[in-house]
Design a protein around this motif. Structure first.
Motif, short mmCIF file in Angstrom:
data_model
loop_
_atom_site.label_atom_id
_atom_site.label_comp_id
_atom_site.label_asym_id
_atom_site.label_seq_id
_atom_site.Cartn_x
_atom_site.Cartn_y
_atom_site.Cartn_z
N UNK A 35 19.99 -6.04 -0.87
CA UNK A 35 19.96 -5.07 -0.08
C UNK A 35 18.69 -3.91 -0.24
N UNK A 36 18.28 -3.90 -1.20
CA UNK A 36 17.33 -3.10 -1.58
C UNK A 36 16.05 -3.63 -1.21
N UNK A 37 15.90 -4.93 -1.34
CA UNK A 37 14.61 -5.49 -0.82
C UNK A 37 14.51 -5.27 0.66
N UNK A 38 15.61 -5.91 1.22
CA UNK A 38 15.42 -5.62 2.79
C UNK A 38 15.08 -4.42 3.02
N UNK A 39 15.92 -3.24 2.53
CA UNK A 39 15.66 -2.03 3.19
C UNK A 39 14.11 -1.64 3.04
N UNK A 40 13.62 -1.88 1.52
CA UNK A 40 12.14 -1.40 1.36
C UNK A 40 11.03 -2.10 2.01
N UNK A 41 11.65 -3.34 2.38
CA UNK A 41 10.81 -4.31 3.08
C UNK A 41 10.88 -3.66 4.58
N UNK A 42 11.61 -3.14 5.13
CA UNK A 42 11.93 -2.72 6.60
C UNK A 42 11.10 -1.49 6.61
N UNK A 43 11.13 -0.77 5.44
CA UNK A 43 10.41 0.61 5.43
C UNK A 43 9.07 0.31 5.79
N UNK A 44 8.42 -0.48 4.70
CA UNK A 44 6.91 -1.04 4.71
C UNK A 44 6.51 -1.32 6.14
N UNK A 45 7.36 -2.31 6.78
CA UNK A 45 7.03 -2.82 7.99
C UNK A 45 6.83 -1.51 8.96
N UNK A 46 7.77 -0.49 8.98
CA UNK A 46 7.54 0.53 9.74
C UNK A 46 6.10 1.32 9.71
N UNK A 47 6.04 1.36 8.28
CA UNK A 47 4.76 2.02 7.86
C UNK A 47 3.71 1.33 8.28
N UNK A 48 3.43 -0.10 8.39
CA UNK A 48 2.39 -0.78 8.81
C UNK A 48 2.17 -0.56 10.18
N UNK A 49 3.33 -0.93 11.01
CA UNK A 49 3.38 -0.86 12.42
C UNK A 49 2.81 0.71 12.82
N UNK A 50 3.18 1.77 12.22
CA UNK A 50 2.48 3.14 12.33
C UNK A 50 1.21 3.07 12.22
N UNK A 51 0.64 2.67 11.03
CA UNK A 51 -0.76 2.75 10.69
C UNK A 51 -1.49 1.82 11.72
N UNK A 52 -0.92 0.66 12.19
CA UNK A 52 -1.40 -0.37 13.21
C UNK A 52 -2.03 0.71 14.48
N UNK A 53 -0.69 1.53 14.83
CA UNK A 53 -0.71 2.04 16.13
C UNK A 53 -1.84 3.15 16.05
N UNK A 54 -1.79 3.98 14.68
CA UNK A 54 -3.09 4.84 14.58
C UNK A 54 -4.24 4.33 14.79
N UNK A 55 -4.88 3.22 14.31
CA UNK A 55 -6.03 2.55 14.38
C UNK A 55 -6.38 2.04 15.55
N UNK A 56 -5.39 1.57 16.31
CA UNK A 56 -5.67 0.98 17.74
C UNK A 56 -6.14 2.42 18.61
N UNK A 57 -5.24 3.28 18.39
CA UNK A 57 -5.52 4.61 19.26
C UNK A 57 -6.87 5.23 18.99
N UNK A 58 -7.34 5.23 17.70
CA UNK A 58 -8.56 5.79 17.57
C UNK A 58 -9.78 4.91 17.62
N UNK A 59 -9.59 3.53 17.40
CA UNK A 59 -10.66 2.61 17.78
C UNK A 59 -10.92 2.69 19.36
N UNK A 60 -10.00 2.63 20.17
CA UNK A 60 -10.02 2.73 21.69
C UNK A 60 -10.39 3.89 22.23
N UNK A 61 -10.24 4.98 21.54
CA UNK A 61 -10.76 6.47 21.88
C UNK A 61 -12.33 6.41 21.56
N UNK A 62 -13.06 5.75 20.75
CA UNK A 62 -14.37 5.84 20.52
C UNK A 62 -14.81 4.71 21.37
N UNK A 63 -14.30 3.93 22.09
CA UNK A 63 -14.95 3.03 23.01
C UNK A 63 -16.03 3.71 23.86
N UNK A 64 -17.32 3.31 23.92
CA UNK A 64 -17.98 4.03 24.95
C UNK A 64 -17.71 3.98 26.41
#
Lengths: 292, 283, 336, 263
Positions: free
Chosen positions: C4-33
């Motif tokens: 249970x602990x592994x599953x929950x920890x792993x889900x949490x990191x997945x959410x963090x990863x997705x959020x990080x990915x969203x931030x990067x996409x957002x900013x990279x797109x913003x700097x497209x000329x």
């Protein structure tokens, strides 16, 4: 007593490099007898056990010799027949109880597998037999243990399971390859006693591989001292400890520390002794190389 | 006499010499491109368009490997293309190795929050398809040699980071690291002096693989017309052109493809070969 | 460690990863000329139109505010309207995703089959020429990326010996009765094996190009892992019981040897899917990757965002699933 | 030299970590109090899981105690930072159980011995390395070899050479002969005996083998599950053991003698 295992003139070498690993080893073990194979690392002691069980590493080839199990020459058989003969008549107690049980299967099938798959027993009968054996090695709760996975058991428990498993098919020969080396001394004592008891009760012949002269003196009736794949001395235990014949045997004994005898100085095995043996071996090997 | 390791014979390494020879040949061609190339890589000659290689029927012996649809010499463009490919391989490969390995070493050896942060970033990076990421970055940075190099570094540092981190984690559990602590070595110094030499062979193998990958990424970007200029002699650009005229002029695709194939293969074999040959520890 | 602990920890990191990915996409797109708003409007739009649209997309707000607006919409599946195709992004992306998924899964199946066979054969015949040959094949397969394999396959089987299709997803002359985009799956359900076979023939070359490097990785890792396992005491013990070589490899060693390979295959499968971007382009296969390249070339920012986010979601889910499988297959975790 | 009192050490148990919050702690060492005086050879014996290796490493402050104090030559080192410990490190050295792991596989022997010397700014490093190799009976030519090129006994002697080259006041030897054959074991034990005499070393010798302990040590500490069950001069431990566990340990040792009692 008739010899149940007879090894005659067994020689083995590394395939590619033509380096000899066993040199004309001969020995025989009678039913009910425990024969110790003693030597330092690289002496080839566990290689003999592996050759008997047909599990030599692929890099090694048997050059000549005979291994007779219950009168049948194993090396003359077809591989599949040999495998079945060994599976039915011989068994192994391995060194490290932590790695000798398959981590993804539970204990029960690991004991009964040989009975059901190789010897064609009925599964219920095999389970009964496993329960009996587990009780015999002093495991209180055989049913629970049979349903457990290896990681749920302690080292001593696992070694008991392996001993039970070795005796499952009523083998006539057991090869015990340093079965207590990985254990604490207090557990070692229990396990050694257990092996001795089981062996005596079942009248099994046993090859007992160890580097520890103390352990040999407790469990074996006879022993062979090995160096560089060559048997230097064969004797009964009483003879050997009272009066070791070979210089190397004496040197080994002198190098073994004994807490009861703190005054005596510890003598490392002198190179003059090993040089002598090496020279002897070199002379024999010369002939072997020429013959090929 | 009975020592097992004396029996392991050091493997002979023809692959080291073969791959090193090919790469040396390509490098020399790249360095001396203006001297060895028979033509001008940009010179178009529409009257000599799509000439087959010299040994085929209807060929012009002056164009050894034939010409493309604009009449440019294929061999010359391959040689000049090597300049771009090798520059990218060397600069991007080294920079990626240095950045990725350092971060991986820090994460694997220091562990704790450093590892947590670096590993999370690696996870985030792994969530993007690398090729798409590269194309997107070029769209942001604009085309050009330096953009390609930057894009490769930004994308591929994680490859080093992941492997080196795992290796550093393994090495940190060894007693020689404790021994360095007993000797009074600082953590950072232990990382460089004790763990460093033990992850170096891994890094070298990865580095040569990365050089091959860099060449490929450059080719892919050229292929989708995002590398340098459409005119510039790049292997990927040639392959892209060859792909469209594959039925009329196979040689425009085949020769750059063979060169690219051999170069990428040589890079990856070079690393393994070097490790076999020069690593003091045999496994 | 408990499951249970592994599953929950792993889900949490997945959410963090997705959020990080969203931030990067957002900013990279913003700097497209280039001004995305100007691109969205037809020629002749007035400044007022631009201001209205800028406000509509929240582009007049501060960057963090913009991010929050963008994220809220993204969570609702709203990535705006594609500039080049003038349709909402999400349906476009979801319409193409099945093609890419089918191709990737087919490639994965091929890779596991080829790699597994190589590993098992190599282990069965260890120390012989067969093993040496397999090692060389694996080495070459590993060294050459999918892009080059694709070109080689096109050349060999599309031009020299044209036996396979090297372009498209299905023969254009065929009538398609499909209601979903999962053509391969649906053709099976509808028992239209003619269509199914046509689809497979189209997929074979691109899937093989994608599969070769992964097959080599599986072949090499699994073989190495199997060979190490074959030396372990429990395998040796099984031999002394009288089991033959095949039984020992398949029933004693394989299961334990697969575990360490599995985690790696997860990451490698995401790389394989990443590879579809260029492979689909090469084979003119109408999938998400092909669409992505067009989107970048057309500077279709909303579409790029949508595609990248879908890929990121897919990749993190795959890694999550692999980790979970690993945990479930490991008896130590399952029974703790 | 060492004064240890009320030493507790707990390490987090990551296996049974709960969902939220800190991992529970496993008590490894429980309230150990003892001294080690200058010039003595103290044996630390116990089964697996007794905490003997952990105790050794805590003495060298590779672990930080959870409670209690450790002082070295009158200085409290219980909670010193790594930087504060660094000058002390030269004076306490360690020899490890597994030389294959404790010798950096990609450094030649000479460098392995010389590195720590250079770190502490000692002079005449090359001569010191020569001397250390000479002390442990290894030929100077081995300097340029790598650890994997040596035999097990030779490697273990390199480990000893590395420790004594620093001219430490204290050496911790953690199961250093357990991986060796009897003949190499006898050589290393004899070597250690001589070094103790010659260099006046203070030695803590950790082992599971009481026969080895008897040869070398003047005092013996018997550990069981993190507690001292007996600490006495060597003769007393062997001739008149007080604790039941000590007796059990002694009883269980198989001597090379077929007529041993209780077997």
């Amino acid at each position: 007593m008739t010899a149940f295992l007879e090894i005659e003139n067994l020689s083995a070498s590394l395939k590619r490099q033509r380096v000899r690993m066993l040199r004309s080893v001969s020995l025989s073990v009678a039913a009910g007898e425990v024969h110790g194979l003693v030597g330092e690392s690289g002496a080839g002691k566990s290689m003999i056990g592996k050759a008997v069980l047909g599990i030599l590493p692929a890099a090694l080839a048997i050059d000549e010799g005979e291994i007779r199990l219950d009168g049948e020459d194993l090396l003359a058989m077809r591989p599949a027949d040999r495998r079945r003969a060994i599976g039915a008549k011989a068994a192994l107690i391995p060194q490290d109880p932590l790695t000798a049980l398959n981590p993804s299967h539970c204990i029960g099938p690991q004991i009964t597998g040989r009975l059901v798959d190789i010897l064609g027993w009925d599964k219920r009968k095999a389970d009964m037999r496993a329960r009996e054996l587990l009780a015999e090695v002093n495991i209180d709760d055989p049913d629970r243990v049979m349903a457990s996975y290896p990681f749920e058991l302690s080292g001593g428990m696992r070694q008991r399971v392996l001993i039970a498993s070795a005796f499952a098919a009523n083998p006539k020969l057991i090869v015990a390859d340093e079965p207590t080396t990985a254990l604490d001394v207090t557990v070692q004592k229990q396990i050694l006693k257990l092996i001795r008891e089981m062996q005596a009760r079942h009248g099994t012949a046993m090859l007992f591989v160890t580097h520890d002269l103390g352990v040999v003196s407790k469990i074996c009736q006879r022993l062979s001292v090995l160096y560089a794949g060559k048997v230097l001395e064969q004797a009964t235990i009483a003879e050997f400890f009272a009066d070791p014949k070979h210089a190397y045997s004496r040197a080994l004994l002198a190098a073994t520390p004994k807490y009861t005898d703190p005054g005596s100085s510890l003598v490392p095995v002198d190179s003059s002794v090993t040089d002598l043996v090496a020279a002897e071996i070199e002379a024999v090997d010369e002939g072997w190389r020429l013959a090929r | 006499m009975l020592e097992g390791r004396a029996l392991t014979v050091r493997r002979s390494t023809p692959r080291l010499w073969l791959s090193a020879s090919w790469l040396a040949l390509i490098s020399l061609a790249a360095i001396f491109a203006p001297l060895v190339a028979p033509h001008d890589p940009l010179a178009q000659d529409l009257f000599a368009a799509r000439l087959p290689p010299a040994w085929a029927e209807g060929a012009d012996p002056a164009y050894l490997l034939g010409t493309d649809s604009l009449g440019r010499d294929v061999l010359t463009r391959i040689i000049f293309g090597a300049r771009i490919a090798l520059t990218v391989a060397l600069v991007a490969g080294l920079a990626t190795a240095i950045i990725g390995s350092t971060l991986g070493l820090l994460a694997g050896y220091l562990r704790g929050w450093v590892d947590l942060v670096i590993s999370r970033i690696v996870d985030i990076w792994l969530a993007f398809p690398p090729v798409l990421f590269a194309i997107l970055l070029i769209a942001v940075l604009g085309t050009g040699l330096s953009s390609i190099i930057i894009a490769i570094i930004v994308i591929d540092w994680t490859r080093f980071c992941r492997v080196v981190r795992a290796e550093a984690l393994n090495q940190s559990a060894m007693d020689y690291v404790t021994s360095a602590k007993v000797a009074g070595r600082t953590r950072l110094s232990t990382m460089w002096r004790e763990i460093g030499p033990n992850v170096l062979p891994t890094i070298c193998v990865l580095l040569t693989i990365e050089m091959g990958i860099a060449v490929i990424v450059e080719a892919i970007l050229s292929f989708v017309n995002l590398s340098i200029s459409t005119d510039a002699p790049t292997w990927g650009g040639m392959i892209a052109e060859g792909r469209t005229s594959i039925h009329q002029a196979w040689w425009v695709l085949v020769f750059p493809l063979i060169v690219l194939f051999l170069t990428v293969l040589s890079f990856s074999q070079l690393g393994e070969g070097l490790k076999d040959r020069f690593d003091p520890v045999l496994r | 460690m408990n499951l249970v602990r592994i599953i929950i920890v792993r889900l949490a990191t997945t959410i963090v990863t997705l959020l990080g990915a969203a931030v990067i996409v957002f900013f990279v797109i913003r700097v497209v000329p280039g001004n995305p708003i100007a691109m969205m409007l037809p020629p002749g739009a007035t400044d007022a139109d631009i201001a209205r649209l800028t406000a509509l997309y929240g582009l007049d707000k501060s960057i963090p505010e913009q991010f929050v607006i963008w994220l809220t919409r993204a969570l609702q599946g709203d990535f705006g309207t594609s500039i080049s195709l003038r349709q909402p992004v999400m349906p476009l992306v979801l319409g193409r995703l099945p093609a890419t998924l089918e191709l990737s899964i087919f490639a994965l199946v091929l890779a596991v089959m080829i790699g597994g066979t190589m590993a098992l054969t190599g282990t069965r015949f260890r120390g012989t020429r067969t093993e040496a040959g397999i090692d060389v094949a694996n080495g070459v397969g590993l060294s050459i990326p999918d892009f080059l394999w694709a070109l080689v396959l096109i050349l060999l089987f599309g031009v020299l010996v044209p036996v396979f299709y090297v372009s498209g997803r299905i023969s254009p002359s065929l009538d398609l009765p499909f209601v979903t985009q999962f053509y391969v799956f649906e053709s099976l359900v509808r028992l239209r094996f003619d269509l199914w076979w046509d689809l497979l023939k189209h997929m074979f070359m691109p899937a093989l190009a994608l599969a070769i490097p992964l097959a080599a990785i599986i072949g090499q890792l699994l073989k190495q892992s199997l060979k190490e396992t074959m030396h372990l005491d429990y395998v040796v013990l099984a031999r002394t019981k009288g089991y033959g070589e095949n039984h020992v490899i398949l029933f004693e060693a394989l299961r334990n040897a697969v575990l360490p390979t599995l985690t790696l295959v997860g990451v490698q499968f995401t790389f394989l899917i990443g590879g579809t971007v260029i492979i689909e382009r090469l084979f003119s296969y109408e999938g998400l990757g092909n669409m992505a390249i067009d989107a970048v070339i057309n500077r279709d920012l909303p579409l790029i965002q949508g595609i990248v986010i879908v890929f990121a979601l897919l990749f993190t889910v795959i890694n999550l699933v692999v980790d979970m499988t690993y945990a479930f297959l490991n008896p130590r975790l399952r029974h703790a | 030299m060492f004064k240890v009192s009320g030493l507790d050490l707990a390490l987090p148990d990551r296996v049974n970590r709960p969902l939220i919050g800190k991992a529970p702690e496993i008590q490894i060492l429980k309230g150990l109090t003892f001294d080690i005086s200058s010039g003595e050879v103290i044996g630390i014996v116990g089964g697996s899981g007794s905490g003997k290796s952990t105790l050794g490493r805590t003495l060298l402050r590779l672990y930080e105690p959870t409670a209690g104090t450790v002082s070295f030559e009158g200085r409290d080192i219980t909670h010193l930072s790594e930087a504060e410990l660094r000058p002390l490190r030269r004076r306490m050295q360690m020899v490890f159980q597994d030389p294959m792991s404790s010798l950096n596989p990609r450094r030649p022997i000479g460098a392995i011995i010389a590195d720590p010397l250079a770190l502490h700014g000692l002079d005449g490093i090359s001569a010191r390395v020569d001397r250390a190799l000479d002390h442990v009976g290894l030929p100077n030519a081995l300097r340029h070899r790598y650890p994997h090129e040596l035999s097990g006994g030779q490697r273990q002697r390199v480990g000893i050479a590395r420790a004594i080259a620093m001219e430490p006041d204290f050496i911790l030897a953690d199961e250093i002969v357990s991986g060796l054959d009897v003949s190499s074991q006898a050589q290393v034990l004899n070597l250690l005996e001589n070094l103790v005499d010659e260099l006046g070393l203070t030695l803590a010798f950790i082992s599971h083998d009481l026969s080895v302990i008897r040869r070398l040590c003047s005092r013996v500490m018997v550990l069981y599950r993190g507690e001292i069950v007996e600490l006495a001069p060597v003769e007393q431990i062997f001739d008149a053991p007080k604790a039941a566990y000590t007796r059990e340990l002694l009883d269980a040792i198989p001597l090379p003698d077929p007529n041993q009692k209780n077997w």
